[in-house]
Design a protein around this motif. Structure first.
Motif, PDB file in Angstrom:
ATOM      1  N   UNK A 322       5.066  35.479   8.133  1.00  0.00           N
ATOM      2  CA  UNK A 322       6.328  35.190   8.809  1.00  0.00           C
ATOM      3  C   UNK A 322       6.211  35.445  10.308  1.00  0.00           C
ATOM      4  N   UNK A 323       5.501  36.503  10.686  1.00  0.00           N
ATOM      5  CA  UNK A 323       5.305  36.789  12.115  1.00  0.00           C
ATOM      6  C   UNK A 323       4.491  35.695  12.779  1.00  0.00           C
ATOM      7  N   UNK A 324       3.474  35.201  12.086  1.00  0.00           N
ATOM      8  CA  UNK A 324       2.653  34.113  12.628  1.00  0.00           C
ATOM      9  C   UNK A 324       3.506  32.889  12.920  1.00  0.00           C
ATOM     10  N   UNK A 325       4.475  32.630  12.053  1.00  0.00           N
ATOM     11  CA  UNK A 325       5.371  31.487  12.246  1.00  0.00           C
ATOM     12  C   UNK A 325       6.526  31.803  13.192  1.00  0.00           C
ATOM     13  N   UNK A 326       6.571  33.049  13.684  1.00  0.00           N
ATOM     14  CA  UNK A 326       7.585  33.489  14.657  1.00  0.00           C
ATOM     15  C   UNK A 326       9.008  33.284  14.136  1.00  0.00           C
ATOM     16  N   UNK A 327       9.253  33.838  12.973  1.00  0.00           N
ATOM     17  CA  UNK A 327      10.580  33.689  12.357  1.00  0.00           C
ATOM     18  C   UNK A 327      11.469  34.854  12.783  1.00  0.00           C
ATOM     19  N   UNK A 328      11.514  35.133  14.078  1.00  0.00           N
ATOM     20  CA  UNK A 328      12.333  36.236  14.569  1.00  0.00           C
ATOM     21  C   UNK A 328      13.809  36.045  14.238  1.00  0.00           C
ATOM     22  N   UNK A 329      14.273  34.793  14.286  1.00  0.00           N
ATOM     23  CA  UNK A 329      15.703  34.541  14.050  1.00  0.00           C
ATOM     24  C   UNK A 329      16.086  34.803  12.602  1.00  0.00           C
ATOM     25  N   UNK A 330      15.103  34.959  11.718  1.00  0.00           N
ATOM     26  CA  UNK A 330      15.403  35.204  10.318  1.00  0.00           C
ATOM     27  C   UNK A 330      15.576  36.667   9.965  1.00  0.00           C
ATOM     28  N   UNK A 331      15.325  37.582  10.915  1.00  0.00           N
ATOM     29  CA  UNK A 331      15.357  39.004  10.579  1.00  0.00           C
ATOM     30  C   UNK A 331      16.730  39.517  10.139  1.00  0.00           C
ATOM     31  N   UNK A 332      17.851  39.057  10.709  1.00  0.00           N
ATOM     32  CA  UNK A 332      19.140  39.528  10.168  1.00  0.00           C
ATOM     33  C   UNK A 332      19.273  39.238   8.673  1.00  0.00           C
ATOM     34  N   UNK A 333      18.873  38.047   8.261  1.00  0.00           N
ATOM     35  CA  UNK A 333      18.901  37.680   6.842  1.00  0.00           C
ATOM     36  C   UNK A 333      17.912  38.529   6.049  1.00  0.00           C
ATOM     37  N   UNK A 334      16.694  38.679   6.568  1.00  0.00           N
ATOM     38  CA  UNK A 334      15.661  39.411   5.847  1.00  0.00           C
ATOM     39  C   UNK A 334      15.977  40.905   5.738  1.00  0.00           C
ATOM     40  N   UNK A 335      16.690  41.460   6.717  1.00  0.00           N
ATOM     41  CA  UNK A 335      17.119  42.855   6.620  1.00  0.00           C
ATOM     42  C   UNK A 335      18.024  43.057   5.404  1.00  0.00           C
ATOM     43  N   UNK A 336      18.924  42.120   5.195  1.00  0.00           N
ATOM     44  CA  UNK A 336      19.832  42.215   4.038  1.00  0.00           C
ATOM     45  C   UNK A 336      19.055  42.079   2.729  1.00  0.00           C
ATOM     46  N   UNK A 337      18.064  41.183   2.708  1.00  0.00           N
ATOM     47  CA  UNK A 337      17.247  41.006   1.505  1.00  0.00           C
ATOM     48  C   UNK A 337      16.419  42.265   1.234  1.00  0.00           C
ATOM     49  N   UNK A 338      15.824  42.809   2.300  1.00  0.00           N
ATOM     50  CA  UNK A 338      15.007  44.021   2.148  1.00  0.00           C
ATOM     51  C   UNK A 338      15.869  45.171   1.618  1.00  0.00           C
ATOM     52  N   UNK A 339      17.100  45.259   2.091  1.00  0.00           N
ATOM     53  CA  UNK A 339      17.996  46.309   1.608  1.00  0.00           C
ATOM     54  C   UNK A 339      18.264  46.138   0.112  1.00  0.00           C
ATOM     55  N   UNK A 340      18.440  44.904  -0.334  1.00  0.00           N
ATOM     56  CA  UNK A 340      18.637  44.665  -1.773  1.00  0.00           C
ATOM     57  C   UNK A 340      17.403  45.092  -2.569  1.00  0.00           C
ATOM     58  N   UNK A 341      16.223  44.833  -2.007  1.00  0.00           N
ATOM     59  CA  UNK A 341      14.977  45.262  -2.663  1.00  0.00           C
ATOM     60  C   UNK A 341      14.898  46.789  -2.698  1.00  0.00           C
ATOM     61  N   UNK A 342      15.232  47.408  -1.589  1.00  0.00           N
ATOM     62  CA  UNK A 342      15.174  48.866  -1.497  1.00  0.00           C
ATOM     63  C   UNK A 342      16.172  49.520  -2.455  1.00  0.00           C
ATOM     64  N   UNK A 343      17.323  48.874  -2.643  1.00  0.00           N
ATOM     65  CA  UNK A 343      18.361  49.427  -3.520  1.00  0.00           C
ATOM     66  C   UNK A 343      18.135  49.084  -4.990  1.00  0.00           C
ATOM     67  N   UNK A 344      17.085  48.319  -5.287  1.00  0.00           N
ATOM     68  CA  UNK A 344      16.792  47.973  -6.668  1.00  0.00           C
ATOM     69  C   UNK A 344      17.599  46.810  -7.206  1.00  0.00           C
TER      70      UNK A 344
END
Length: 689
Positions: A322-344
């Motif tokens: 994702x970093x190689x493709x420079x998907x910086x604008x996707x981080x707000x979305x990915x933060x929410x997804x990562x939180x769902x993963x972290x919360x099980x």
């Protein structure tokens, strides 16, 4: 608040202790700044007509008026760099007086300087010191004061600047230095806790904080109003480990993280220079410790993704892609997804599927040349479409339903475009070729040791052998296919292959026939190279690419279910709901509506209680039906509108139904062409910003 002009030594003298709050930046003055202050002091000391030298302001407040100690603790809000530097100069001067008292004829001595300005002579423990710095600054400074060995990891700034002052004090300048120090003055600003707002004063003293990072301002805002013990606990438990986790990348990345965190939480993207202002608005009314704890958690997610701190190797590989493709604008979305993963809420497998889906979406769009200027808004609203009971399918279906400039390119479009795109100049060429080469390999091949090879050489003056193999249209074939998928491969023998004929490129040592790479498999099987084989190889590789960067592939039946659900959710109302949409006004609306929907495939219509909204990722025009006309609100600043005839009205800060600062009325079909021109501007503005 009390502000007066005061002699700096008078401010320091007496039983008191200046404390640098733990959240403040560490001592950071460079030698350049120290040299300048040293020279300014000498100049003032040498000039008997100079009444004094102004060194800025010192802003502080007393921690508690109920302190039982006879030494009040004064928390410095602004001025720590200046006070620390002056104390280092005084310490260096006192050491000179101790070592060479015979070279000096001034009205002080080593002991007086230390007891007046560096120590509270009658106190013990930490109260013994007039200036209490933080962390390794504190250890280093106290070691210098006591002439003790330095700690294992001392503050280099403290040491370097002290040594500079000590080396530059001599019998020639010592009198001028002492006289100059005696003539330093400041604006002495004393705050009263409970009455004055130290954060607001701090911001104004720092030109609204422009010399500090947004992260510095946020940290100070959170901690400044707390008791010292609470400050220390919050800083050491949450903020300091967070700063350490970012390491040398803290200054560069933390502001970006907070912007993405706020975007995820509020659904609005703050400007990178306004993150602090947005944070204050967001945090109002929240419990400080809960907020800091959550920021710490999300900061770790961000560091794992953007700074590649992830411990799980498979997730790390996905984040690196994702970093190689420079998907910086996707981080707000990915933060929410990562939180769902972290919360099980989701397991690792679904998390990986989501990451791959985003990677595929962005890569396919890049290959197909789909504009990226509205991608930030696409990701900003994407999370709300996820059905937690059917997590991945609901997300994939939503993205497959994207149309127009938001679209997820289909296999047909992707395969067509990847075969003809200039991939040699493609920004992510190395990433692309690596994924293509390693498809279905059990043993990963690092292509770092390989270079990109043009099978038909780049040389405009192709050899006679190449011209004969390509035929009479050799020049057109070279120009058409040179940098495309079918004519590119990888080799470790680029210089050896050079511009040689195809047969020689195949058979020489290290040539295509001896290559272990999958990308050269087709080349080993053919004895000639021309436009037919270029296109045939491109077709094969394009099919492989479509399997690597997969289309969601949700069935038509499932898509229908999600499309209907989306329509039902967005359209609680219908045309029949609007009282004034009858007769001629309804005809007028239908004509306008048709024109708006034809602007872009991605335009969606939503019936709200008081207006009809048209949007891609967000509303760009809202239509409010009225008795004899349609009132249009364009979601863009009035100052950005091009309206040479002054047909529109500025409704900034006026109460109106609908979104935006620009109003226009459609009273007859003749107004529609003008309206569509303004609507197109609003749509373009939303795509850009």
């Amino acid at each position: 608040m009390k502000a007066t002009s005061a002699n700096l030594l008078t401010v320091i003298n007496g039983p008191k202790q200046f404390v640098i709050p733990i959240y403040q930046r560490t001592y950071s003055w460079q030698l350049t700044q120290c040299r300048q202050l040293f020279q300014d002091i000498l100049k003032t000391g040498n000039d008997k007509t100079d009444a004094g030298h102004f060194v800025g302001s010192v802003v502080y407040f007393q921690e508690s008026i109920y302190n039982t100690s006879s030494v009040p603790q004064l928390l410095i809000i602004d001025g720590q760099q200046r006070i620390t530097t002056v104390c280092l100069i005084i310490l260096a001067l006192s050491e000179f007086l101790k070592e060479k008292p015979e070279d000096v004829d001034i009205e002080t001595n080593h002991s007086k300087l230390r007891n007046y300005y560096l120590f509270n002579a009658e106190e013990e423990g930490e109260l013994h010191y007039k200036l209490l710095l933080t962390r390794k600054d504190k250890e280093t400074y106290i070691s210098l004061l006591n002439d003790h060995p330095q700690p294992d990891n001392p503050s280099q700034r403290i040491l370097e600047n002290y040594r500079h002052f000590k080396e530059n004090i001599n019998s020639t300048n010592v009198n001028a230095l002492y006289n100059g120090i005696m003539k330093l003055f400041v604006v002495d600003v004393t705050l009263e806790k409970g009455k004055d707002n130290p954060q607001l004063i701090f911001e104004s003293m720092n030109s609204t904080g422009l010399d500090l990072s947004q992260a510095d301002l946020i940290r100070n805002y959170i901690l400044m109003g707390q008791e010292i013990k609470t400050q220390t606990r919050l800083y050491e438990k949450y903020w300091f480990p967070m700063e350490q986790g970012y390491g040398n990348d803290y200054a560069a990345y933390f502001d970006r993280f907070v912007r993405d965190y706020l975007s995820a939480k509020t659904g609005t993207i703050p400007n990178i220079t306004s993150v602090y202002t947005a944070f204050k608005t967001y945090s109002n009314g929240l419990l400080i410790e809960d907020l800091v704890a959550e920021i710490t958690t999300y900061a770790a997610f961000y560091a794992n993704m953007a700074l590649h701190k992830e411990k799980d190797k498979e997730l790390l590989a996905a984040f690196e892609n994702l970093s190689t493709l420079r998907i910086d604008v996707g981080y707000p979305f990915l933060l929410a997804i990562y939180n769902d993963y972290d919360q099980g809420i989701i397991n690792k497998e679904i998390f990986q599927q989501v990451l791959a889906l985003i990677e595929n979406y962005v890569f396919r769009r890049a290959i197909c040349g789909v504009p990226t200027n509205s991608l930030n808004k696409t990701f900003l609203t994407l999370y709300k479409f996820i059905d937690k009971s059917n997590y991945f399918e609901s997300l994939a279906a939503t993205m497959q339903l994207f149309a127009g400039s938001k679209r997820f390119p289909s296999d047909t479009e992707f395969i067509r475009e990847i075969k003809v795109k200039d991939l040699y100049k493609f920004r992510s060429r190395t990433y692309f070729l690596s994924k293509l080469e390693n498809h279905r390999r059990k043993e990963w091949v690092s292509i770092a040791e390989y270079t990109t090879e043009h099978i038909i050489p780049q040389n405009e003056d192709l050899s006679l052998e190449w011209q004969q193999m390509l035929g009479e249209n050799w020049k057109d074939i070279q120009n058409t296919w040179l940098h495309t998928l079918g004519n590119l491969t990888l080799t470790g023998y680029n210089s050896e292959l050079s511009d040689h004929s195809f047969q020689k490129k195949k058979t020489i040592e290290g040539g295509f026939n001896h290559s272990p790479l999958n990308l050269n498999q087709y080349l080993r099987s053919v004895d000639e190279w021309n436009d037919y084989h270029i296109q045939k190889r491109a077709e094969q590789l394009a099919e492989t690419a479509s399997m690597i960067w997969k289309y969601p592939g949700i069935t038509a039946e499932e898509l229908t279910k999600y499309a209907e659900r989306e329509r039902a959710g967005s359209n609680e109302y219908s045309l029949d709901h609007y009282e004034y949409l009858t007769d001629e006004t309804l005809l007028l609306f239908n004509e306008l509506r048709k024109s708006i929907l034809n602007l872009d495939e991605a335009v969606k219509e939503e019936f709200k209680k008081l207006y009809i909204a048209y949007k891609t990722s967000t509303n760009f025009v809202d239509v409010v039906p009225q008795k004899t006309s349609l009132r249009l609100s364009f979601n863009m600043p009035f100052s950005e509108l091009i309206d040479p005839e002054n047909l529109c009205k500025d409704i900034t800060d006026l109460g109106r139904w609908g979104n935006g600062d620009v109003e226009f009325r459609v009273s007859s079909p003749a107004d529609i062409p003008k309206a569509i021109g303004f609507i197109q501007q609003a749509l373009d503005y939303q795509d850009l910003y």
